[in-house]
Design an enzyme around this catalytic site. Structure first.
Site: not given
Length: 547
Positions: A216, A219, A221-222, A377
């Site tokens: 994934a 904006s 983190a990767q 979430d």
């Protein structure tokens, strides 16, 4: 050089303050309605460098407040004439604001200039697309597209708008639900350099392999899959993208200064407590770019599972603290399927889907009552069903807290849901929110009953997809109508506001998770009565944990 410039500016402003200024008069509209917002968590005020002279935040009550510093009289034409003392006070405020602006500009340095160029390019791109499309986009759509192009800070700001219906208009809350936090991945060489900088050693000393293709890319983190050296355990690595911290600092400084100038130019805007709201946003964003916070939330939840004896029915990723830092997070990789996929659950585990759902509900309710924070979430991607039938809770970037006082009101709310007692529900919701003394409870009761009838009639959608097991057939599952869920959530918030009740943001987070679980119940166990089933031990948990 920056220090000399600041000192020179301070001396100049001191001389200007001593010189004084003539009496001024200005026109301003009379705003009839006051505005207040409330948050259940104690968000610290901005640092002294960024403190507002016109707003304050009460951490004890979780309530934003502001003071109208200027006392003035209005003449027949609607103009207000400030007294000499008011003029002197506002002049002093202006000099302080200008001095603060210079300090922020000097601290930002060249980053501010380059960020301004990026902003101008984003605006130009959105305008071109708007013209090319025939100018059909509504203002909220344009703003959402602009935020997505401006990057990390504004995407997070958009997500804050989407989760704060008590602060923003419905059309903006609904539109920013679509705010996409998906960006082009940075090259793996950049990720590797950041990782090695945080590890303080070559990555190959820790990992046997790292998949260069990200799982994934958002904006901030990767995420990459990897295998640990020696143990050969599967893990995921979450790495902060380069420049995010500087961009966040620059953007938030700019947004903060704009709110300060707006409040100075139009004192009535102080009633909005813009600087207090921005303090909340700043705190939230700062935590999201500090992975030690998410690691702490994961470890708290993990300890909660062990202490409460829930590890047999639920789990969360193990954090490899020795390899983690503020800018890199290494976690156990959980392999599972989303909680909403009935067919996939049947294929991956022998445990009954309804039993899996009950495990998820009991674990989450217990965490609300006895863990330091609860997962705020729980959309389908963050709840995984594992092969052994346990529920895996992942991604603790967004968490909430419910105070004991609020929880007692939540208990009354749950009891009223069980019995269909909407009058008790109305009084419980009034206890949770900041409300006027003269709530019309009969009218509030009728509106709540109408709302929950609509909730019962809310539909889920059948989705046909290729069977994950055999690959040759097809499997059916149900999905949540996210737009409809968001609309119902907004409807309940607006019902409260109509009757003078404003819910704290943390309760809004809690309520939205309940709506998620309501959808999952319809998918996995349509006949299950969540608040009237002995297997879902909300009342027993409440007594056990003393809440």
């Amino acid at each position: 050089m920056a220090m000399h410039a600041t000192e020179h500016l301070s001396r100049c402003m001191h001389r200007m303050r001593q010189a004084g200024s003539p009496i001024i008069s200005c026109r301003r509209p009379v705003v009839a309605q006051a505005y207040s917002s409330r948050s259940s968590s104690a968000i610290p005020p901005p640092p002294p460098t960024y403190s507002s002279t016109s707003s304050s935040y009460s951490s004890s009550s979780g309530t934003y407040s502001s003071q109208q510093g200027a006392s003035s009289s209005y003449n027949a034409a609607g103009a207000s004439t400030f007294s000499q003392a008011d003029v002197q006070r506002r002049t002093t405020q202006l000099f302080e604001l200008l001095e603060e602006t210079m300090k922020v500009a000097l601290s930002t340095g060249p980053r501010g200039f380059f960020r301004a160029l990026q902003g101008a390019d984003a605006v130009a791109t959105v305008v071109r697309e708007f013209v090319a499309s025939g100018g059909s986009d509504a203002p909220q759509v344009l703003l959402r597209k602009l935020f997505e192009k401006l990057g990390a800070t504004y995407i997070k700001l958009g997500q804050f708008i989407a989760s704060s219906p008590s602060l923003f208009p419905d059309e903006y809350v609904l539109e920013f639900q679509k705010c996409l936090d998906k960006t082009e991945p940075v090259p793996f060489s950049v990720v590797r350099a950041t990782l090695e900088q945080e590890l303080k050693r070559p990555w190959s000393d820790v990992f046997e392999s790292i998949d260069p293709q990200p799982l994934a890319s958002a904006s901030v983190a990767q995420v990459h899959a990897a295998v640990l050296k020696g143990s050969r355990k599967d893990v995921v690595i979450k790495v902060l993208k380069p420049g995010v911290e500087d961009t966040l600092s620059t953007d938030m400084n700019f947004i903060y200064l704009m709110s300060r100038y707006l409040e100075f130019i139009q004192p009535d805007l102080q009633r909005l407590s813009l600087t207090g709201i921005l303090s909340d946003i700043r705190t939230s964003m700062s935590e999201e770019v500090d992975f030690t916070k998410e690691a702490a939330h994961l470890q708290q939840f993990s300890a909660f599972l062990d202490v409460r004896g829930l590890r047999a029915i639920a789990t969360c990723p193990y954090v490899y603290k020795q390899f983690s830092s503020k800018r890199a997070l290494v976690m156990e990789r959980l392999q599972g399927v989303p909680l909403v996929d009935y067919s996939a659950i049947r294929s991956i585990t022998t445990k009954d889907p309804e039993a899996v759902l009950i495990s998820a509900l009991n674990t989450w309710f217990a965490s609300v009552m006895s863990c330091e924070t609860f997962h705020a979430d729980v959309h389908a991607g963050n709840l995984l069903v594992l092969a052994d039938g346990r529920v895996g809770f992942i991604d603790f970037g967004v968490v909430g807290r419910i105070s004991p006082v609020t929880w007692r009101a939540v208990e009354a709310l749950i009891a009223s849901l069980t019995l269909g007692d909407y009058e008790t529900m109305a009084r419980a919701l009034a206890t949770i929110g900041a409300c006027d003394a003269d709530v019309d409870y009969p009218a509030f009761t009728r509106d709540l009953e109408t709302f929950f009838v609509e909730l019962d009639n809310m539909n889920t959608n059948l989705v046909i997809s290729r069977d994950r097991v055999g690959g040759s057939g097809f499997a059916a599952s149900l999905e949540v109508d996210q737009t409809q869920l968001n609309r119902l959530f907004l409807d309940l918030v607006r019902i409260g506001e109509t009757h003078g009740i404003r819910f704290p943001r943390e309760f809004g987070l809690f309520l939205k998770q309940l709506l998620y679980f309501d959808r999952y119940t319809r998918i996995l166990a349509p006949s299950l009565q969540v608040f009237n089933d002995d297997r879902i031990n909300v009342k027993d948990l409440s007594r056990q944990y003393g809440r």
